[in-house]
Design a protein around this motif. Structure first.
Motif, PDB file in Angstrom:
ATOM      1  N   VAL A 182      47.520  46.811  62.708  1.00 11.65           N
ATOM      2  CA  VAL A 182      48.568  47.859  62.367  1.00 11.65           C
ATOM      3  C   VAL A 182      47.734  49.184  62.397  1.00 11.65           C
ATOM      4  O   VAL A 182      48.414  50.109  62.842  1.00 11.65           O
ATOM      5  N   GLY A 183      46.507  49.123  62.037  1.00 13.88           N
ATOM      6  CA  GLY A 183      45.932  50.500  62.266  1.00 13.88           C
ATOM      7  C   GLY A 183      45.587  50.830  63.686  1.00 13.88           C
ATOM      8  O   GLY A 183      45.271  52.199  64.035  1.00 13.88           O
ATOM      9  N   SER A 184      45.746  49.961  64.463  1.00 15.86           N
ATOM     10  CA  SER A 184      45.748  50.444  66.042  1.00 15.86           C
ATOM     11  C   SER A 184      46.706  51.177  66.463  1.00 15.86           C
ATOM     12  O   SER A 184      46.453  51.811  67.713  1.00 15.86           O
ATOM     13  N   VAL A 185      47.706  51.325  65.990  1.00 18.72           N
ATOM     14  CA  VAL A 185      49.022  52.126  66.283  1.00 18.72           C
ATOM     15  C   VAL A 185      48.637  53.519  66.256  1.00 18.72           C
ATOM     16  O   VAL A 185      48.694  54.105  65.182  1.00 18.72           O
ATOM     17  N   ARG A 186      48.158  54.286  67.028  1.00 13.03           N
ATOM     18  CA  ARG A 186      47.698  55.612  67.134  1.00 13.03           C
ATOM     19  C   ARG A 186      48.865  56.577  67.175  1.00 13.03           C
ATOM     20  O   ARG A 186      48.503  57.748  66.816  1.00 13.03           O
TER      21      ARG A 186
ATOM     22  N   GLY B 278      41.173  53.424  69.605  1.00 13.10           N
ATOM     23  CA  GLY B 278      40.693  53.166  68.283  1.00 13.10           C
ATOM     24  C   GLY B 278      40.348  54.833  67.756  1.00 13.10           C
ATOM     25  O   GLY B 278      40.784  55.928  68.737  1.00 13.10           O
ATOM     26  N   ALA B 279      40.108  55.008  66.604  1.00 13.72           N
ATOM     27  CA  ALA B 279      39.864  56.359  66.073  1.00 13.72           C
ATOM     28  C   ALA B 279      38.472  56.817  65.762  1.00 13.72           C
ATOM     29  O   ALA B 279      38.388  57.875  64.974  1.00 13.72           O
ATOM     30  N   GLY B 280      37.587  56.052  66.189  1.00 13.77           N
ATOM     31  CA  GLY B 280      36.155  56.185  66.118  1.00 13.77           C
ATOM     32  C   GLY B 280      35.302  55.142  66.693  1.00 13.77           C
ATOM     33  O   GLY B 280      35.761  54.190  67.246  1.00 13.77           O
TER      34      GLY B 280
ATOM     35  N   SER C 135      39.858  63.028  74.218  1.00  7.43           N
ATOM     36  CA  SER C 135      40.497  63.984  73.334  1.00  7.43           C
ATOM     37  C   SER C 135      41.428  64.994  74.027  1.00  7.43           C
ATOM     38  O   SER C 135      41.080  65.424  75.067  1.00  7.43           O
ATOM     39  N   LEU C 136      42.536  65.124  73.297  1.00  5.24           N
ATOM     40  CA  LEU C 136      43.623  66.102  74.002  1.00  5.24           C
ATOM     41  C   LEU C 136      43.765  67.150  73.175  1.00  5.24           C
ATOM     42  O   LEU C 136      43.860  67.369  71.847  1.00  5.24           O
TER      43      LEU C 136
ATOM     44  N   SER D 201      41.704  61.975  69.029  1.00  3.80           N
ATOM     45  CA  SER D 201      40.635  61.572  69.964  1.00  3.80           C
ATOM     46  C   SER D 201      40.638  60.328  69.970  1.00  3.80           C
ATOM     47  O   SER D 201      40.862  59.584  68.666  1.00  3.80           O
ATOM     48  N   LEU D 202      40.889  59.419  71.023  1.00  3.29           N
ATOM     49  CA  LEU D 202      40.662  57.904  71.268  1.00  3.29           C
ATOM     50  C   LEU D 202      39.530  57.336  71.793  1.00  3.29           C
ATOM     51  O   LEU D 202      38.867  58.093  72.434  1.00  3.29           O
TER      52      LEU D 202
END
Length: 450
Positions: free
Chosen positions: A39-43, A233-235, A349-350, A256-257
């Motif tokens: 669930v947390g992987s949905v960025r 991920g986010a980190g 990062s965008l 940032s991915l």
């Protein structure tokens, strides 16, 4: 000497019903534990333009950096810590080292997404001996090409080297984390994630001590397989695994991915990133920033600057040498960081300016990853290699889709979560219905006036 090697009534009825519900809820909880990260992987967040925050390692120990070495708190090997740093701060921590193993301490600095950053902003990490001499120091900065807030990481280390005279003894050493900021920078604290890891000594010294000066630099043939989705991920903690291939994601402006790639001894890593086209007119300099970090979270290198005008753009990391122990003996920045096997991390990062210019929406991102060469035997360590090794399970993990230790699950797991949720909801409705029926029957048996 050769040193390379392998590596019960109303109460009873209610209790029974409650037990059924508890079992269902427990099953749902287990499914949630196994796939909660999915669930947390949905960025792609519910609020466009509000990307997911950096994912810190759960259970990271809180620590407060001291102003002096006398008050420095100790960082244990293998542990991760959290702190924060303000502009101009110089935070000091202590590490106790032996006289045989190499030590690495990294700091990930996370500026608030709404903060302003400038060219001169940087995070610097130094490892010093008791005489105040640097064993090593490195920094990471935003630079001129992409001045927008995103996580920065740098490390410092103490290595045991033949013929060296400084930083070779056992005892106390000090880690200094500094934040250098431009006057125009927002004066808010940056969060820190600090990690201390050790690399074991080599069991049989005598291997190569000279870093290679040349290595293959020709771009490999692009992966032939079709693109596969990998959200990112986010980190560092929940970075999603990648192997050789073409990988797609959606990235929000300002996000940032994080990804990680298993690279073994003797293997060479090539990575490029494409930012997809978008309707609209405008121009954003420094639109996409990509960085590579080694298993100790040391910065290996950044890709070239990407300016964006709505047309698709691409950038790539410079060719790097194959992973080899002796790379550490070189002097070339980046090349010497390819010094051990393990997970190599990508951060993409965008620039939030892309959203302001071309619209607050997710943008297409494509990563092309090549890991060239067969894995070779590496150094025979005197102890467990820990972070500095790759095994078949990790390769399978990266290819199959699960992320890092706290990362995303695949679509099958997500389906399981959905089924578990639906099943639990159904059982809850049945439980409430049974409870209501039981209460009505009991009321019908009770004489009037009682």
């Amino acid at each position: 000497m050769k040193w390379w090697g392998g590596a019960g009534g109303r109460g009873a009825t209610a209790g029974a019903l409650a037990g059924v519900l508890a079992v269902a809820l427990a099953g749902h909880a287990r499914a949630g534990v196994s796939a909660g990260a999915a669930v947390g992987s949905v960025r792609e967040t519910s609020l466009v333009g509000a990307p997911a925050p950096y994912t810190f390692q759960p259970g990271a120990r809180p620590v407060t950096g001291a102003a002096t070495t006398s008050d420095a708190r100790r960082l244990d090997a293998g542990a991760t810590y959290r702190d924060s740093i303000r502009p101009g701060d110089r935070l000091t921590y202590r590490v106790d080292l032996d006289a045989t193993s190499d030590a690495y301490v990294s700091a990930v600095a996370v500026p608030p997404a709404t903060s302003e950053v400038a060219y001169g902003d940087r995070i610097k990490v130094s490892l010093q001996n008791r005489q105040g001499n640097d064993c090593s120091s490195n920094d990471a900065r935003f630079g001129a090409s992409a001045q927008f807030p995103r996580p920065l990481a740098a490390y410092a280390y103490r290595t045991i080297e033949k013929g060296a005279y400084a930083c070779q003894e056992a005892g106390a050493y000090f880690v200094v984390v500094e934040r250098v900021s431009d006057d125009a920078t927002t004066a808010t604290p940056w969060d820190l994630e600090i990690r201390h890891v050790r690399e074991p000594a080599v069991a049989a010294p005598g291997g190569p001590t000279t870093a290679p000066s040349v290595w293959p630099s020709a771009s490999p043939v692009p992966p032939a397989e079709g693109p596969r989705a990998r959200a990112g991920g986010a980190g560092f903690y929940d970075a999603e695994g990648l192997t050789r291939g073409e990988w797609t994601a959606r990235i929000e402006p300002g996000a940032s991915l994080f990804y990680r790639v298993p690279v073994d001894w003797g293997q060479q890593l090539f990575v490029s990133a494409d930012l997809g086209s978008s309707p609209g007119k405008g121009f954003v300099s420094g639109a996409l920033a990509m960085s590579l970090y080694n298993p100790a979270r040391g910065l290996v290198g950044d890709s070239g600057s990407v300016s964006y005008d709505g047309k698709q753009k691409t950038t790539a990391l410079d060719p790097l040498p194959p992973v080899a122990y002796e790379n550490r003996f070189g002097s070339r920045s980046g090349a010497k960081e390819m010094r051990f096997a393990g997970w190599y991390y990508l951060r993409v990062s965008l620039n939030p300016e892309v959203g302001r210019t071309f619209g607050a929406k997710p943008y297409g991102l494509t990563l092309r990853v090549n890991v060239e060469g067969a894995a070779k035997n590496g150094p025979r360590y005197a102890g467990p290699a820990g972070d500095f090794a790759v095994d078949e399970g990790e390769r399978d993990e990266a290819a199959g889709g699960p992320a890092g230790p706290g990362g995303a699950a695949d679509g099958g797991t997500m389906a399981l979560v959905a089924a578990a949720g639906i099943g639990t909801g159904t059982l809850l409705v049945l439980w409430l219905g049974a409870w209501t029926l039981l209460a009505r029957r009991r009321a019908a048996r009770v004489p009037a006036g009682r």
